[in-house]
Design a protein around this motif. Structure first.
Motif, PDB file in Angstrom:
ATOM      1  N   ALA A   8      39.059 -23.295 -49.065  1.00 51.58           N
ATOM      2  CA  ALA A   8      37.995 -22.514 -48.435  1.00 51.58           C
ATOM      3  C   ALA A   8      37.113 -21.832 -49.468  1.00 51.58           C
ATOM      4  O   ALA A   8      35.919 -21.640 -49.240  1.00 51.58           O
ATOM      5  CB  ALA A   8      38.592 -21.489 -47.480  1.00 51.58           C
ATOM      6  N   ALA A   9      37.687 -21.451 -50.617  1.00 51.90           N
ATOM      7  CA  ALA A   9      36.890 -20.841 -51.682  1.00 51.90           C
ATOM      8  C   ALA A   9      36.114 -21.909 -52.457  1.00 51.90           C
ATOM      9  O   ALA A   9      34.928 -21.737 -52.768  1.00 51.90           O
ATOM     10  CB  ALA A   9      37.796 -20.055 -52.623  1.00 51.90           C
ATOM     11  N   LEU A  10      36.756 -23.013 -52.781  1.00 49.06           N
ATOM     12  CA  LEU A  10      36.082 -24.106 -53.490  1.00 49.06           C
ATOM     13  C   LEU A  10      34.930 -24.660 -52.663  1.00 49.06           C
ATOM     14  O   LEU A  10      33.894 -25.061 -53.206  1.00 49.06           O
ATOM     15  CB  LEU A  10      37.082 -25.218 -53.797  1.00 49.06           C
ATOM     16  N   ALA A  11      35.103 -24.668 -51.342  1.00 45.09           N
ATOM     17  CA  ALA A  11      34.087 -25.233 -50.460  1.00 45.09           C
ATOM     18  C   ALA A  11      32.769 -24.477 -50.537  1.00 45.09           C
ATOM     19  O   ALA A  11      31.707 -25.047 -50.244  1.00 45.09           O
ATOM     20  CB  ALA A  11      34.585 -25.243 -49.021  1.00 45.09           C
ATOM     21  N   VAL A  12      32.802 -23.210 -50.936  1.00 43.32           N
ATOM     22  CA  VAL A  12      31.562 -22.450 -51.092  1.00 43.32           C
ATOM     23  C   VAL A  12      30.638 -23.151 -52.095  1.00 43.32           C
ATOM     24  O   VAL A  12      29.435 -23.300 -51.853  1.00 43.32           O
ATOM     25  CB  VAL A  12      31.859 -21.005 -51.542  1.00 43.32           C
ATOM     26  N   PHE A  13      31.195 -23.605 -53.203  1.00 47.34           N
ATOM     27  CA  PHE A  13      30.393 -24.299 -54.216  1.00 47.34           C
ATOM     28  C   PHE A  13      29.954 -25.677 -53.720  1.00 47.34           C
ATOM     29  O   PHE A  13      28.825 -26.104 -53.980  1.00 47.34           O
ATOM     30  CB  PHE A  13      31.190 -24.424 -55.513  1.00 47.34           C
ATOM     31  N   TYR A  14      30.832 -26.368 -53.025  1.00 47.36           N
ATOM     32  CA  TYR A  14      30.476 -27.676 -52.455  1.00 47.36           C
ATOM     33  C   TYR A  14      29.302 -27.542 -51.502  1.00 47.36           C
ATOM     34  O   TYR A  14      28.310 -28.285 -51.585  1.00 47.36           O
ATOM     35  CB  TYR A  14      31.669 -28.260 -51.695  1.00 47.36           C
ATOM     36  N   ARG A  18      28.772 -19.366 -41.981  1.00 46.51           N
ATOM     37  CA  ARG A  18      29.331 -18.068 -41.619  1.00 46.51           C
ATOM     38  C   ARG A  18      30.813 -18.216 -41.258  1.00 46.51           C
ATOM     39  O   ARG A  18      31.668 -17.456 -41.725  1.00 46.51           O
ATOM     40  CB  ARG A  18      28.561 -17.504 -40.428  1.00 46.51           C
ATOM     41  N   GLN A  19      31.120 -19.213 -40.430  1.00 47.78           N
ATOM     42  CA  GLN A  19      32.506 -19.438 -40.022  1.00 47.78           C
ATOM     43  C   GLN A  19      33.373 -19.865 -41.201  1.00 47.78           C
ATOM     44  O   GLN A  19      34.558 -19.520 -41.263  1.00 47.78           O
ATOM     45  CB  GLN A  19      32.557 -20.487 -38.913  1.00 47.78           C
ATOM     46  N   SER A  20      32.780 -20.597 -42.129  1.00 42.82           N
ATOM     47  CA  SER A  20      33.530 -21.006 -43.323  1.00 42.82           C
ATOM     48  C   SER A  20      33.979 -19.790 -44.120  1.00 42.82           C
ATOM     49  O   SER A  20      35.135 -19.707 -44.572  1.00 42.82           O
ATOM     50  CB  SER A  20      32.657 -21.900 -44.208  1.00 42.82           C
ATOM     51  N   LEU A  21      33.077 -18.832 -44.293  1.00 42.27           N
ATOM     52  CA  LEU A  21      33.415 -17.636 -45.068  1.00 42.27           C
ATOM     53  C   LEU A  21      34.371 -16.730 -44.293  1.00 42.27           C
ATOM     54  O   LEU A  21      35.256 -16.100 -44.885  1.00 42.27           O
ATOM     55  CB  LEU A  21      32.138 -16.877 -45.436  1.00 42.27           C
ATOM     56  N   ILE A  22      34.220 -16.694 -42.989  1.00 45.66           N
ATOM     57  CA  ILE A  22      35.131 -15.893 -42.165  1.00 45.66           C
ATOM     58  C   ILE A  22      36.547 -16.465 -42.233  1.00 45.66           C
ATOM     59  O   ILE A  22      37.533 -15.717 -42.236  1.00 45.66           O
ATOM     60  CB  ILE A  22      34.620 -15.827 -40.717  1.00 45.66           C
ATOM     61  N   ARG A  23      36.663 -17.790 -42.304  1.00 53.18           N
ATOM     62  CA  ARG A  23      37.992 -18.390 -42.434  1.00 53.18           C
ATOM     63  C   ARG A  23      38.702 -17.848 -43.680  1.00 53.18           C
ATOM     64  O   ARG A  23      39.902 -17.554 -43.653  1.00 53.18           O
ATOM     65  CB  ARG A  23      37.858 -19.913 -42.520  1.00 53.18           C
ATOM     66  N   LEU A  24      37.954 -17.718 -44.768  1.00 50.53           N
ATOM     67  CA  LEU A  24      38.534 -17.198 -46.008  1.00 50.53           C
ATOM     68  C   LEU A  24      39.001 -15.753 -45.816  1.00 50.53           C
ATOM     69  O   LEU A  24      40.067 -15.366 -46.305  1.00 50.53           O
ATOM     70  CB  LEU A  24      37.505 -17.295 -47.135  1.00 50.53           C
ATOM     71  N   GLN A  25      38.228 -14.960 -45.094  1.00 51.67           N
ATOM     72  CA  GLN A  25      38.618 -13.573 -44.843  1.00 51.67           C
ATOM     73  C   GLN A  25      39.834 -13.499 -43.915  1.00 51.67           C
ATOM     74  O   GLN A  25      40.679 -12.606 -44.058  1.00 51.67           O
ATOM     75  CB  GLN A  25      37.446 -12.797 -44.236  1.00 51.67           C
ATOM     76  N   LEU A  43      38.313 -28.404 -45.103  1.00 54.72           N
ATOM     77  CA  LEU A  43      37.710 -29.623 -45.610  1.00 54.72           C
ATOM     78  C   LEU A  43      36.189 -29.505 -45.593  1.00 54.72           C
ATOM     79  O   LEU A  43      35.638 -28.568 -45.019  1.00 54.72           O
ATOM     80  CB  LEU A  43      38.137 -30.830 -44.768  1.00 54.72           C
ATOM     81  N   VAL A  44      35.534 -30.458 -46.238  1.00 50.65           N
ATOM     82  CA  VAL A  44      34.071 -30.511 -46.242  1.00 50.65           C
ATOM     83  C   VAL A  44      33.627 -31.827 -45.623  1.00 50.65           C
ATOM     84  O   VAL A  44      34.068 -32.905 -46.045  1.00 50.65           O
ATOM     85  CB  VAL A  44      33.503 -30.394 -47.677  1.00 50.65           C
TER      86      VAL A  44
END
Length: 271
Positions: A104-110, A184-191, A131-132
């Protein structure tokens, strides 16, 4: 950047629409909110390098291959196989320094690089492993940022879904398994992940911070405020817990009775 400045960035991001959600800057603000006064510039530098290299690769390779090769091979961003539970794996500033992290953190850069290069990509909130999804001429494909950005075949998606406890009927539905989510949901998953870890370790201060970030990122959702209230109650901050419950009040009528009961229980402790 202070914690208050980070909260202002997250508040602004939460109030904006999904199409203009500032994924990278919001991820940086989340990291600073957890541990303030750090330099976020290495994150931006790495993200710029990813964008530039990906743009150079596009045309000579398919979009999925270009994206995975840029992030995992050129920039050496991969999963931390030895210390998956290390706190640094969920912190975007630490990930940029270590070149290791959770999906989930790596996906931010992807996702940030894909957007800049004009690729159509989105996060996939897959059970147990983020996943991406990348759109190609042959259809959507799934990449695993944790495993060197490799392609995840449909048969493997089904196997992973079954191992995660999904029913066979659902595990065979690729349209469900690869359903895209917003940035937004991607970052919320990390939180959410950070909140779960903090609760397990009884670090209620960290749990409160992660829940607050979710609340700021998605101001229409009452549930993060309930988690903020619970974390504050565990710390003995009953007035703050009531304040969080008041914020949750009215956001979702279906949960009104539950919130009212919790509000009364906490209020009685103050009397």
């Amino acid at each position: 950047m202070t914690r208050e400045e980070a909260e202002a960035i997250l508040t602004s991001a939460g109030e904006g629409g999904d199409d203009s959600f500032p994924l990278l800057e919001a991820a940086i603000a989340c990291a600073i909110h957890d541990y303030p006064f750090r330099d976020p510039e290495p994150v931006r530098t790495l993200a710029r390098s990813a964008c530039e290299r990906l743009k150079e690769r596009i045309g000579g390779e398919g979009p999925d291959e270009a994206l995975s090769e840029t992030l995992s091979a050129d920039l050496q961003l991969n999963g931390d196989l030895l210390h998956a539970d290390h706190p640094a794996n969920t912190d975007i500033i630490d990930v940029a320094e270590r070149r290791r992290g959770l999906s989930a953190a790596l996906a931010v850069f992807y996702l940030h690089a894909a957007r800049a290069a004009g690729l159509k990509a989105a996060g996939v909130d897959f059970p147990g492993h983020f996943l991406v999804r990348v759109e190609t001429a042959e259809g959507p494909v799934a990449l695993d940022p944790f495993s060197q950005g490799r392609l995840v075949l449909p048969s493997e998606l089904t196997r992973r879904a079954l191992r995660a406890g999904l029913t066979p009927h659902v595990a065979d539905r690729l349209d469900l398994l690869m359903a895209p989510v917003t940035d937004r949901q991607s970052l919320i998953r990390l939180q959410n992940l950070l909140f779960s870890r903090a609760i397990r370790s009884r670090d209620y201060d960290a749990a409160e911070r992660s829940a607050l970030r979710r609340a700021l990122l998605d101001p229409d959702d009452h549930r993060p405020w309930l988690d903020v209230a619970a974390a504050r109650e565990k710390q003995g901050a009953l007035a703050g817990s009531l304040e969080a419950l008041a914020r949750a009040h009215g956001l979702d009528g279906v949960e009104e009775a539950r919130r009212s009961t919790t509000f009364d229980r906490v209020r009685l402790q103050l009397n």
